[in-house]
Design a protein around this motif. Structure first.
Motif, PDB file in Angstrom:
ATOM      1  N   ALA A   6       4.287  65.102  15.792  1.00  0.00           N
ATOM      2  CA  ALA A   6       5.653  65.443  15.398  1.00  0.00           C
ATOM      3  C   ALA A   6       6.224  66.548  16.273  1.00  0.00           C
ATOM      4  CB  ALA A   6       5.679  65.870  13.929  1.00  0.00           C
ATOM      5  N   TYR A   7       5.373  67.475  16.704  1.00  0.00           N
ATOM      6  CA  TYR A   7       5.829  68.598  17.523  1.00  0.00           C
ATOM      7  C   TYR A   7       5.574  68.381  19.010  1.00  0.00           C
ATOM      8  CZ  TYR A   7       7.069  71.321  13.471  1.00  0.00           C
ATOM      9  OH  TYR A   7       7.693  71.753  12.326  1.00  0.00           O
ATOM     10  N   LEU A   8       5.117  67.169  19.351  1.00  0.00           N
ATOM     11  CA  LEU A   8       4.947  66.787  20.754  1.00  0.00           C
ATOM     12  C   LEU A   8       4.021  67.741  21.509  1.00  0.00           C
ATOM     13  CD1 LEU A   8       8.659  65.815  21.564  1.00  0.00           C
ATOM     14  CD2 LEU A   8       6.798  64.337  20.748  1.00  0.00           C
ATOM     15  N   VAL A   9       2.911  68.107  20.865  1.00  0.00           N
ATOM     16  CA  VAL A   9       1.908  68.942  21.529  1.00  0.00           C
ATOM     17  C   VAL A   9       0.559  68.249  21.376  1.00  0.00           C
ATOM     18  CG1 VAL A   9       3.178  71.084  21.074  1.00  0.00           C
ATOM     19  CG2 VAL A   9       1.422  70.312  19.445  1.00  0.00           C
ATOM     20  N   PRO A  10      -0.413  68.567  22.247  1.00  0.00           N
ATOM     21  CA  PRO A  10      -1.746  67.971  22.102  1.00  0.00           C
ATOM     22  C   PRO A  10      -2.371  68.322  20.754  1.00  0.00           C
ATOM     23  CG  PRO A  10      -1.503  68.998  24.257  1.00  0.00           C
ATOM     24  CD  PRO A  10      -0.312  69.418  23.455  1.00  0.00           C
ATOM     25  N   GLU A  11      -3.184  67.410  20.232  1.00  0.00           N
ATOM     26  CA  GLU A  11      -3.832  67.664  18.949  1.00  0.00           C
ATOM     27  C   GLU A  11      -4.706  68.912  19.004  1.00  0.00           C
ATOM     28  OE1 GLU A  11      -6.698  65.348  15.687  1.00  0.00           O
ATOM     29  OE2 GLU A  11      -5.893  64.292  17.433  1.00  0.00           O
ATOM     30  N   SER A  12      -5.364  69.156  20.157  1.00  0.00           N
ATOM     31  CA  SER A  12      -6.218  70.344  20.280  1.00  0.00           C
ATOM     32  C   SER A  12      -5.393  71.619  20.174  1.00  0.00           C
ATOM     33  CB  SER A  12      -6.968  70.314  21.616  1.00  0.00           C
ATOM     34  OG  SER A  12      -6.053  70.262  22.706  1.00  0.00           O
ATOM     35  N   THR A  13      -4.196  71.595  20.728  1.00  0.00           N
ATOM     36  CA  THR A  13      -3.314  72.776  20.647  1.00  0.00           C
ATOM     37  C   THR A  13      -2.924  73.058  19.208  1.00  0.00           C
ATOM     38  OG1 THR A  13      -2.443  72.349  22.855  1.00  0.00           O
ATOM     39  CG2 THR A  13      -1.117  73.750  21.409  1.00  0.00           C
ATOM     40  N   MET A  14      -2.552  72.001  18.484  1.00  0.00           N
ATOM     41  CA  MET A  14      -2.163  72.183  17.088  1.00  0.00           C
ATOM     42  C   MET A  14      -3.358  72.613  16.246  1.00  0.00           C
ATOM     43  SD  MET A  14       0.246  72.338  14.959  1.00  0.00           S
ATOM     44  CE  MET A  14       1.597  71.645  15.930  1.00  0.00           C
ATOM     45  N   THR A  26      -2.266  65.278   8.475  1.00  0.00           N
ATOM     46  CA  THR A  26      -3.388  65.522   9.373  1.00  0.00           C
ATOM     47  C   THR A  26      -2.925  66.332  10.576  1.00  0.00           C
ATOM     48  OG1 THR A  26      -3.013  63.521  10.692  1.00  0.00           O
ATOM     49  CG2 THR A  26      -4.370  63.300   8.706  1.00  0.00           C
ATOM     50  N   THR A  27      -3.870  66.951  11.242  1.00  0.00           N
ATOM     51  CA  THR A  27      -3.544  67.714  12.448  1.00  0.00           C
ATOM     52  C   THR A  27      -2.912  66.799  13.498  1.00  0.00           C
ATOM     53  OG1 THR A  27      -5.394  69.210  12.007  1.00  0.00           O
ATOM     54  CG2 THR A  27      -4.492  69.211  14.238  1.00  0.00           C
ATOM     55  N   ARG A  28      -3.412  65.584  13.600  1.00  0.00           N
ATOM     56  CA  ARG A  28      -2.850  64.647  14.582  1.00  0.00           C
ATOM     57  C   ARG A  28      -1.383  64.340  14.279  1.00  0.00           C
ATOM     58  NH1 ARG A  28      -1.610  59.581  14.543  1.00  0.00           N
ATOM     59  NH2 ARG A  28      -2.597  59.234  12.520  1.00  0.00           N
ATOM     60  N   GLN A  29      -1.061  64.101  13.007  1.00  0.00           N
ATOM     61  CA  GLN A  29       0.327  63.808  12.647  1.00  0.00           C
ATOM     62  C   GLN A  29       1.248  64.975  12.991  1.00  0.00           C
ATOM     63  OE1 GLN A  29      -0.541  62.836   8.476  1.00  0.00           O
ATOM     64  NE2 GLN A  29       0.457  60.856   8.793  1.00  0.00           N
ATOM     65  N   ASN A  52      14.763  70.925   9.757  1.00  0.00           N
ATOM     66  CA  ASN A  52      15.589  70.880  10.960  1.00  0.00           C
ATOM     67  C   ASN A  52      14.890  70.230  12.148  1.00  0.00           C
ATOM     68  OD1 ASN A  52      17.905  71.977   9.883  1.00  0.00           O
ATOM     69  ND2 ASN A  52      17.266  74.076  10.260  1.00  0.00           N
ATOM     70  N   GLU A  53      13.552  70.079  12.076  1.00  0.00           N
ATOM     71  CA  GLU A  53      12.855  69.377  13.141  1.00  0.00           C
ATOM     72  C   GLU A  53      13.186  67.891  13.120  1.00  0.00           C
ATOM     73  OE1 GLU A  53      11.082  70.379  15.639  1.00  0.00           O
ATOM     74  OE2 GLU A  53      11.259  72.493  15.090  1.00  0.00           O
ATOM     75  N   GLY A  54      13.599  67.378  11.939  1.00  0.00           N
ATOM     76  CA  GLY A  54      14.033  65.998  11.839  1.00  0.00           C
ATOM     77  C   GLY A  54      12.913  65.003  12.036  1.00  0.00           C
ATOM     78  N   HIS A  55      13.136  64.046  12.914  1.00  0.00           N
ATOM     79  CA  HIS A  55      12.212  62.924  13.078  1.00  0.00           C
ATOM     80  C   HIS A  55      11.642  62.922  14.488  1.00  0.00           C
ATOM     81  CE1 HIS A  55      10.552  58.891  12.666  1.00  0.00           C
ATOM     82  NE2 HIS A  55      11.042  58.628  13.853  1.00  0.00           N
ATOM     83  N   SER A  56      10.329  62.786  14.569  1.00  0.00           N
ATOM     84  CA  SER A  56       9.684  62.698  15.872  1.00  0.00           C
ATOM     85  C   SER A  56       8.421  61.882  15.717  1.00  0.00           C
ATOM     86  CB  SER A  56       9.341  64.092  16.410  1.00  0.00           C
ATOM     87  OG  SER A  56       8.674  64.014  17.639  1.00  0.00           O
ATOM     88  N   GLY A  57       8.271  60.834  16.530  1.00  0.00           N
ATOM     89  CA  GLY A  57       7.084  59.998  16.434  1.00  0.00           C
ATOM     90  C   GLY A  57       7.038  59.256  15.107  1.00  0.00           C
TER      91      GLY A  57
END
Length: 385
Positions: free
Chosen positions: A130-138, A123-126, A172-177
């Motif tokens: 993961a990229y630590l940006v607001p859902e609206s930005t993604m 999902t866009t939220r997930q 390479n982004e690995g694990h976030s959230g």
């Protein structure tokens, strides 16, 4: 069917909708809505044919969208509203969808986001978390990517190197959230390997498996980085190592060497050593020579200099390092390690401190700061930083 197995069907279902006349953006939106419905209803009432169910529900949601927006002229709507009958054809559009989502016209960030959503089924939220940006930005990033490729045909020949680069970026982004992108990248790369008969796809799969096998040992209980020389190798995943080596050997046997196969070969040599002191640095240098010849990568040149320092001694490594642009990230850390190996501890401590100040990653900064402090207190450390 669990959520991971359900997401594996997403590329095929999008492909079916596109062949029926839906544009990519509408098809992807419809399948995402169907996926949400499936996750809500299937635990209580799972269908016999998961793919057929997803196709039917996705197509209906697509038609509902067309009706509500009046997005087509009457004749076009009439044509598209004739819902096809019969079973879903056994055509796998996974590979074409990879190429579409990793289209060269997209920025790397947009290609990664679109691949995670359309191929990974996230999902866009997930993705945003993961990229630590607001859902609206993604959401905006994904929408722009969809518009950019709106006119690209699903069967247009794709760019495999771009697809592989996008998957490697995801890993390479690995694990976030709550979302483990490294595990997700492996899952999606396995899908690509099943759809594409190419040694570099297998090379990438081998590479991420071999890297992932060492993951548990890379940090201690406090979350601090543990360098390769100090890792507890009993924590390495031997099953993943064995699988990665097997995949790599099959790829190399096809005699079409590429950069991911060369990187996987280096990772396999590290994984093969029972102790750090048993690492075959001479072979690793040879593989870095191959990698530099294939790519001209300055990062490969930097790593080659460190490997030369292990194989032939610190002076040789420092000489090789002079051929690498000093502004390259981690150049200072590599120089610190080689100076330390040469016994120049005061200079090495200063270089570690400088590398720590330049580090963008908090864990890396902490690791380099601690190495500098240990040297200044008279305690040399082993192995590359």
């Amino acid at each position: 069917m669990d959520e991971s197995g359900l997401r594996e069907l997403i590329p095929e279902v999008i492909g079916v909708l596109v062949r029926r006349g839906a544009d990519f953006a509408s098809a992807e939106d419809a399948v995402q809505e169907a996926l949400v419905t499936a996750l809500r209803t299937w635990p209580a009432d799972p269908p016999r044919d998961a793919k057929g169910w997803l196709v039917t529900v996705s197509w209906r949601k697509h038609l509902d969208l067309l009706r509500s927006e009046h997005a087509r002229h009457g004749r076009e709507v009439a044509q598209v509203l004739e819902e096809p009958q019969g079973p879903v054809p056994a055509v796998d559009d996974t590979l074409q969808l990879y190429f579409l989502c990793a289209h060269p016209s997209l920025t790397p960030g947009s290609a990664v986001a679109l691949t995670l959503r359309a191929v990974g089924g996230l999902t866009t939220r997930q993705i945003a978390e993961a990229y630590l940006v607001p859902e609206s930005t993604m959401a905006q990033r994904i929408s722009r990517a969809k518009r950019r490729i709106a006119e690209v045909s699903l069967d247009q020949p794709g760019d495999l190197p771009t697809v592989l680069r996008v998957l490697y970026l995801i890993y390479n982004e690995g694990h976030s959230g709550e979302l483990d992108l490294a595990t997700e990248a492996i899952r999606v790369t396995r899908q690509l390997a099943a759809a594409a008969d190419h040694p570099e796809v297998d090379g990438l799969l081998a590479l991420v498996l071999l890297h992932h096998a060492r993951r548990a040992a890379r940090t201690d209980s406090a979350g601090r980085l543990v360098p390769l020389a100090e890792q507890d190798r009993s924590r390495w995943d031997t099953a993943l190592i064995a699988e990665g080596v097997e995949v790599l050997q099959a790829a190399l046997a096809r005699d079409r060497l590429g950069e991911y196969q060369a990187q996987a070969a280096i990772a396999a040599l590290h994984a093969d050593a029972q102790r750090f002191e048993e690492t075959d640095w001479v072979q690793i240098v040879a593989w870095y020579d191959e990698l530099v010849a294939l790519t001209g990568s300055v990062v490969a040149r930097l790593n080659r200099a460190v490997a030369i320092g292990e194989a032939d001694g610190a002076p040789a490594g420092l000489a090789a390092l002079t051929e690498v642009d000093p502004s390259l990230p981690r150049h200072t850390a590599a120089s610190a390690h080689l100076h330390e190996k040469a016994g120049q501890l005061a200079e090495a401590a200063d270089l570690y401190a400088a590398a720590a100040r330049a580090a963008s990653n908090l864990a890396e900064r902490d690791h380099l700061t601690r190495r500098a402090a240990r040297l200044r207190q008279g305690g040399a450390v082993d192995g590359p930083a």
